[in-house]
Motif scaffolding. Sequence first.
Motif, PDB file in Angstrom:
ATOM      1  N   ASN A   1     -11.026  -1.856 -11.719  1.00 26.83           N
ATOM      2  CA  ASN A   1     -11.307  -2.047 -10.276  1.00 26.83           C
ATOM      3  C   ASN A   1     -10.437  -1.692  -9.202  1.00 26.83           C
ATOM      4  OD1 ASN A   1     -13.969  -3.332 -11.038  1.00 26.83           O
ATOM      5  ND2 ASN A   1     -12.809  -5.271 -11.593  1.00 26.83           N
TER       6      ASN A   1
ATOM      7  N   LYS B   1       1.325   4.121  -3.058  1.00 30.74           N
ATOM      8  CA  LYS B   1       0.966   5.651  -2.840  1.00 30.74           C
ATOM      9  C   LYS B   1       2.088   6.381  -3.281  1.00 30.74           C
ATOM     10  CE  LYS B   1      -2.407   5.110   0.812  1.00 30.74           C
ATOM     11  NZ  LYS B   1      -2.653   4.950   2.311  1.00 30.74           N
TER      12      LYS B   1
ATOM     13  N   LYS C   1     -10.110   0.921  -7.329  1.00 28.68           N
ATOM     14  CA  LYS C   1     -10.477   1.825  -6.017  1.00 28.68           C
ATOM     15  C   LYS C   1     -11.172   0.484  -5.170  1.00 28.68           C
ATOM     16  CE  LYS C   1     -11.966   6.047  -7.554  1.00 28.68           C
ATOM     17  NZ  LYS C   1     -12.850   7.120  -8.100  1.00 28.68           N
ATOM     18  N   LYS C   2     -11.859  -0.669  -5.635  1.00 29.26           N
ATOM     19  CA  LYS C   2     -12.168  -1.654  -4.732  1.00 29.26           C
ATOM     20  C   LYS C   2     -10.893  -2.376  -4.091  1.00 29.26           C
ATOM     21  CE  LYS C   2     -16.790  -2.596  -5.784  1.00 29.26           C
ATOM     22  NZ  LYS C   2     -17.373  -2.124  -4.428  1.00 29.26           N
TER      23      LYS C   2
ATOM     24  N   SER D   1      -7.977  -1.057  -3.624  1.00 33.48           N
ATOM     25  CA  SER D   1      -7.501  -0.334  -2.777  1.00 33.48           C
ATOM     26  C   SER D   1      -8.012  -0.432  -1.494  1.00 33.48           C
ATOM     27  CB  SER D   1      -7.246   1.218  -3.274  1.00 33.48           C
ATOM     28  OG  SER D   1      -6.492   1.279  -4.324  1.00 33.48           O
ATOM     29  N   GLU D   2      -9.335  -0.473  -1.382  1.00 40.59           N
ATOM     30  CA  GLU D   2     -10.306  -0.718  -0.414  1.00 40.59           C
ATOM     31  C   GLU D   2      -9.677  -2.299   0.513  1.00 40.59           C
ATOM     32  OE1 GLU D   2     -14.500  -0.373  -0.521  1.00 40.59           O
ATOM     33  OE2 GLU D   2     -14.072   1.409  -1.627  1.00 40.59           O
ATOM     34  N   VAL D   3      -9.720  -3.330  -0.384  1.00 40.03           N
ATOM     35  CA  VAL D   3      -9.168  -4.489   0.297  1.00 40.03           C
ATOM     36  C   VAL D   3      -7.896  -4.360   0.573  1.00 40.03           C
ATOM     37  CG1 VAL D   3      -9.054  -7.056  -0.606  1.00 40.03           C
ATOM     38  CG2 VAL D   3     -10.937  -5.983  -1.308  1.00 40.03           C
TER      39      VAL D   3
ATOM     40  N   ASN E   1      -5.007  -3.261   7.564  1.00 33.97           N
ATOM     41  CA  ASN E   1      -5.111  -2.797   8.908  1.00 33.97           C
ATOM     42  C   ASN E   1      -6.028  -3.867   9.952  1.00 33.97           C
ATOM     43  OD1 ASN E   1      -4.219   0.170   9.034  1.00 33.97           O
ATOM     44  ND2 ASN E   1      -5.565   0.203   7.170  1.00 33.97           N
TER      45      ASN E   1
ATOM     46  N   ASP F   1      -2.370   5.032  -8.106  1.00 34.65           N
ATOM     47  CA  ASP F   1      -3.802   5.245  -8.494  1.00 34.65           C
ATOM     48  C   ASP F   1      -3.986   6.383  -9.465  1.00 34.65           C
ATOM     49  OD1 ASP F   1      -2.596   7.436  -6.897  1.00 34.65           O
ATOM     50  OD2 ASP F   1      -4.483   8.064  -6.224  1.00 34.65           O
TER      51      ASP F   1
ATOM     52  N   GLU G   1       0.803  -1.393   0.126  1.00 39.72           N
ATOM     53  CA  GLU G   1       0.041  -0.047   0.094  1.00 39.72           C
ATOM     54  C   GLU G   1       1.036   1.292   0.046  1.00 39.72           C
ATOM     55  OE1 GLU G   1      -3.918   1.445   2.473  1.00 39.72           O
ATOM     56  OE2 GLU G   1      -2.177   0.797   3.726  1.00 39.72           O
TER      57      GLU G   1
ATOM     58  N   ALA H   1      -6.241  -1.832   1.923  1.00 41.40           N
ATOM     59  CA  ALA H   1      -6.342  -1.103   3.275  1.00 41.40           C
ATOM     60  C   ALA H   1      -6.695  -1.850   4.265  1.00 41.40           C
ATOM     61  CB  ALA H   1      -7.130   0.270   3.047  1.00 41.40           C
ATOM     62  N   THR H   2      -7.818  -2.832   4.135  1.00 38.97           N
ATOM     63  CA  THR H   2      -8.536  -3.513   4.925  1.00 38.97           C
ATOM     64  C   THR H   2      -7.269  -4.398   5.295  1.00 38.97           C
ATOM     65  OG1 THR H   2     -10.636  -3.107   4.131  1.00 38.97           O
ATOM     66  CG2 THR H   2     -10.445  -5.350   5.651  1.00 38.97           C
TER      67      THR H   2
END
Length: 150
Positions: free
Chosen positions: A55, A35, A57-58, A60-62, A68, A40, A31, A64-65
């Motif tokens: 896809n 960055k 953005k999706k 990136s969400e996964v 964290n 992106d 990640e 990040a999850t």
Amino acid sequence: MNKDRTAYCGIYCPDCIHFKNDYSKLAKKLEDHLKDIEFDKYAEIDSPFGKGFKNWKKFSEVLATLANTKCNIPCRPGGGCSGVPCKIMNCCLEKNYEGCWECSDYEGCEKFDFLEPRCGQMPKSNIHEIKKNGMDCWPGRRHKFYIWQK
């Protein structure tokens, strides 16, 4: 020691996929790298070289999850799963129970519903083992953590 690693719900914390995992560190490293190179912006451009990034953005969400979702301290000494108390923990603390194994209604308790999609009946099966064999002897008799494990 077994008590510290046993959650109030009967889950043995070291068996959890999130406990002291490597994927969070690796995901965080990826990640941060993406960055740093502003990937992106690359992914947003409609190009024959970027069709697979639609896809982004999706993803990136996964990512990040994953970065964290980690747990370094077991539930009991850590204040809940990944430091967040659940309704099972709160119930045990309110009733001054060491865990659900001290409760006579655990088998029909709907507080376990949120665990069932991934864990099935494992927490309740573990509670049964704790009740039967005691805190010192139960970990060797614990059930597989996730429903897909045989």
